[in-house]
Design an enzyme around this catalytic site. Structure first.
Site, PDB file in Angstrom:
ATOM      1  CB  CYS A 241      -9.681  -6.707  28.027  1.00 58.11           C
ATOM      2  SG  CYS A 241     -11.443  -7.110  28.149  1.00 58.11           S
TER       3      CYS A 241
ATOM      4  CB  CYS B   8     -12.644  -8.825  25.881  1.00 58.49           C
ATOM      5  SG  CYS B   8     -11.706  -8.929  27.420  1.00 58.49           S
TER       6      CYS B   8
END
Length: 305
Positions: A121, A202
């Site tokens: 992420c 993400c």
């Protein structure tokens, strides 16, 4: 009686000669037909077409295997369970002996599954018209990854391949461009890889766009504008940070308030993303100045009288 016997012999000779003539004519006709049919086949064979893009990279197998082993053994040893031989075989089977204008996403699906891996992420960096700068940036800053920094993109970056229905099944002379046919091996591959890269993103994602591009920093027809932006998952991605960079000494065709950036923001807002935009993101500009240290755009401060 002798006359009749001679007449019969003459008739036999005549029949024999006619038969030979007919047989020869049939043979000639067969040869002509075979030549015409063969010529026709050659005309429509992809092998005979001269495509506009470069052909398959020489020693493609060695290049792909070398990059795969380098990536999973040296750069990211945590991916050491990846089977590079299977990955190569999967890539080869996606295009070898196939019409290079008839490639489908199904052809590449096994490859995508074999070579995919998680993207941490906050690390995804997308780009459009800033290829060289974006990749120089990720080389200097390991906190970000472009598609070309993933296993799939690393193996395929600046490499070309396409098949041919006739032996040896690979065309080393030329391959079709997207303008010649949409479903060519390169276009289908990069569309699928780009979609998968976007789906894996993400946290906060970054996109580096070129504010000096005459056609506008954001283009709906680009891979980012047509594929990646629509495959970002609003449930996984918390925000999109736009870095609008300008060429050192180049035109400043667009800013964060420009027309194409407004269009991009509108698309992202409709998909419920939080957005920020920054003109000439400082860390990227400093990297640009490494190659242009004496340019006025690269002066940290200006003396005033």
């Amino acid at each position: 009686m002798p006359f009749q016997h001679g007449s019969a012999r003459t008739r036999q000779r005549t029949v024999l000669l006619v038969g030979i003539v007919v047989l020869l004519a049939a043979l000639v006709l067969a040869v002509v037909l075979a030549s015409v049919l063969t010529h026709g086949k050659h005309e429509v064979s992809p092998k005979m077409l001269k495509w506009k893009d470069r052909g398959t990279t020489k020693n493609l197998q060695e290049v792909i295997l070398g990059r795969c082993y380098s990536y999973v053994m040296a750069r990211y040893p945590e991916l050491g369970d990846k089977d590079c031989l299977k990955i190569w075989e999967s890539l080869k089977h996606a295009f070898i002996y196939k019409n290079p204008c008839n490639i489908t996403s199904e052809d590449y699906q096994p490859l995508m599954e074999l070579a995919s891996h998680p993207i941490p992420c906050n690390k995804s960096l997308f780009w459009s018209k800033t290829s060289d700068l974006a990749h120089r940036y990720t080389k200097s800053n390991q906190n970000f990854l472009t598609l070309e920094d993933t296993l799939l993109g690393y193996m395929a970056d600046r490499v070309s391949w396409c098949g041919d229905p006739s032996a040896p099944g690979i065309n080393y002379e030329s391959c079709p461009k997207r303008s010649e046919c949409e479903s060519n091996p390169s276009s289908v591959f990069w569309k699928m890889a780009s979609k998968m890269f976007a789906e894996a993103a993400c946290g906060v994602v970054q996109v580096m766009l070129n504010g000096s591009a005459e056609a506008g920093a954001f283009r709906s027809s680009s891979i980012f504008g047509s594929i990646e932006i629509f495959n970002l998952n609003p449930d996984k991605v918390s925000a999109v940070h736009i870095w609008l960079v300008h060429d050192i000494g180049g035109p400043q065709s667009e800013s964060c308030s420009g027309h194409s950036i407004r269009k991009l923001k509108s698309i992202l807002e409709e998909r419920n993303f939080k957005i920020t935009c920054e003109d000439n993101y400082r860390p990227v500009q400093l990297l640009q100045c490494v190659h242009n240290p004496d340019h006025t755009d690269c002066r940290l401060c200006t003396n005033t009288t």
